[in-house]
Design a protein around this motif. Structure first.
Motif, PDB file in Angstrom:
ATOM      1  N   GLU A  68     -43.373  46.018 -31.477  1.00 27.91           N
ATOM      2  CA  GLU A  68     -42.395  45.068 -30.962  1.00 27.91           C
ATOM      3  C   GLU A  68     -42.772  43.671 -31.421  1.00 27.91           C
ATOM      4  O   GLU A  68     -43.909  43.236 -31.268  1.00 27.91           O
ATOM      5  N   TYR A  69     -41.789  42.978 -31.950  1.00 26.06           N
ATOM      6  CA  TYR A  69     -42.030  41.594 -32.366  1.00 26.06           C
ATOM      7  C   TYR A  69     -40.730  40.834 -32.279  1.00 26.06           C
ATOM      8  O   TYR A  69     -39.708  41.296 -32.766  1.00 26.06           O
ATOM      9  N   ASN A  70     -40.771  39.685 -31.692  1.00 26.76           N
ATOM     10  CA  ASN A  70     -39.622  38.795 -31.684  1.00 26.76           C
ATOM     11  C   ASN A  70     -38.380  39.465 -31.099  1.00 26.76           C
ATOM     12  O   ASN A  70     -37.282  39.319 -31.607  1.00 26.76           O
ATOM     13  N   LEU A  71     -38.571  40.229 -30.056  1.00 26.58           N
ATOM     14  CA  LEU A  71     -37.477  40.896 -29.349  1.00 26.58           C
ATOM     15  C   LEU A  71     -36.805  41.964 -30.203  1.00 26.58           C
ATOM     16  O   LEU A  71     -35.581  42.102 -30.207  1.00 26.58           O
ATOM     17  N   GLY A  72     -37.594  42.674 -30.957  1.00 25.30           N
ATOM     18  CA  GLY A  72     -37.077  43.808 -31.708  1.00 25.30           C
ATOM     19  C   GLY A  72     -38.234  44.655 -32.194  1.00 25.30           C
ATOM     20  O   GLY A  72     -39.393  44.273 -32.043  1.00 25.30           O
ATOM     21  N   PHE A  73     -37.911  45.804 -32.784  1.00 26.35           N
ATOM     22  CA  PHE A  73     -38.957  46.662 -33.335  1.00 26.35           C
ATOM     23  C   PHE A  73     -39.003  46.418 -34.838  1.00 26.35           C
ATOM     24  O   PHE A  73     -38.133  46.885 -35.574  1.00 26.35           O
ATOM     25  N   ASP A  74     -40.005  45.688 -35.293  1.00 22.37           N
ATOM     26  CA  ASP A  74     -40.001  45.242 -36.681  1.00 22.37           C
ATOM     27  C   ASP A  74     -40.755  46.162 -37.630  1.00 22.37           C
ATOM     28  O   ASP A  74     -40.584  46.056 -38.841  1.00 22.37           O
ATOM     29  N   TRP A  94     -41.956  50.375 -37.996  1.00 27.69           N
ATOM     30  CA  TRP A  94     -41.857  51.733 -37.467  1.00 27.69           C
ATOM     31  C   TRP A  94     -42.728  52.665 -38.300  1.00 27.69           C
ATOM     32  O   TRP A  94     -42.892  52.465 -39.504  1.00 27.69           O
TER      33      TRP A  94
END
Lengths: 115, 106
Positions: A98-104, A106
């Protein structure tokens, strides 16, 4: 570029515990939040749980009673346990950052079949 | 749990066309919305954070709009590599939830 790699058994018997590990290529476990997400044809993408950089956890209420998540910073990995599995738990399991309000970032995912 | 509803489930388009995908949240999520692209057999890839902030390396033909409950993703000038499935996701609160996906196909 951080890389994530899921590992674990690809087949689990009904009522057993599914155990997966996510290896992280860089020593950044203590910096970000780390999640497990699964995807099945029937339920789409489903967030399972995450573990934060200080080790606190949060779970999807639909799975909370059966899920554990923990990290091992010495091995740069975090892990998922899902107990009492049924056919409904058959899915592709992903670990993600999780980074910056998203999954950057995978992992490539691991298909786990309950049978 | 916040429900995310995407429409349409699939959309046919041609190279060069403009495509718009909609996503609606079951409650106000302000701008806590991300978009992902998934190619067959691959993991999702983040396109956009907080509605409209492009992730690194994402081309500017992708644009996100909206706030509150209603959001959209527009692809202007569709390229061959854009034929994929797109998901919205709310990051307003846990459990994080995703839309069911929109497949953009030829």
């Amino acid at each position: 570029q951080v890389q994530l790699q899921e590992s674990g058994p690809r087949q689990v018997e009904p009522s057993a515990t599914l155990s997966l590990t996510c290896g992280v290529s860089e020593g950044s476990l203590g910096t970000y939040y780390w999640s497990w997400i699964r995807q099945s044809p029937g339920k789409g993408l489903e967030w399972i749980a995450h573990i934060t950089k200080d080790g606190t956890t949060d779970f999807n209420p639909s799975l909370e009673s059966r899920v554990t998540i923990f990290m091992d910073t010495s091995k740069n990995q975090f892990s998922l346990g899902l107990s009492q599995v049924t056919a409904a738990d058959t899915a592709k399991y992903y670990c993600a950052r999780e980074y910056n309000l998203g999954f950057d970032h995978w992992g490539r995912g691991i298909l786990v079949t309950v049978s | 749990e916040i429900q995310m509803t995407q429409s349409p489930p699939s959309q046919s388009a041609s190279v060069g066309e403009t495509v718009t995908i909609s996503c609606r949240a079951s409650q106000n999520i302000a701008t806590f919305l991300s978009w992902y692209q998934q190619l067959p057999g691959q993991a999702p890839r983040i396109l956009m954070y907080t509605v409209s902030m492009l992730s690194s390396g994402v081309p500017s033909r992708f644009a996100g709009r909206g706030s509150g409950k209603d959001f959209s993703l527009t692809i202007t000038g569709l390229q061959p590599e854009d034929f994929a499935t797109y998901f919205c996701q709310q990051t307003y609160g846990t459990p994080y939830t995703f839309g069911q996906g929109t497949t953009v196909e030829v």
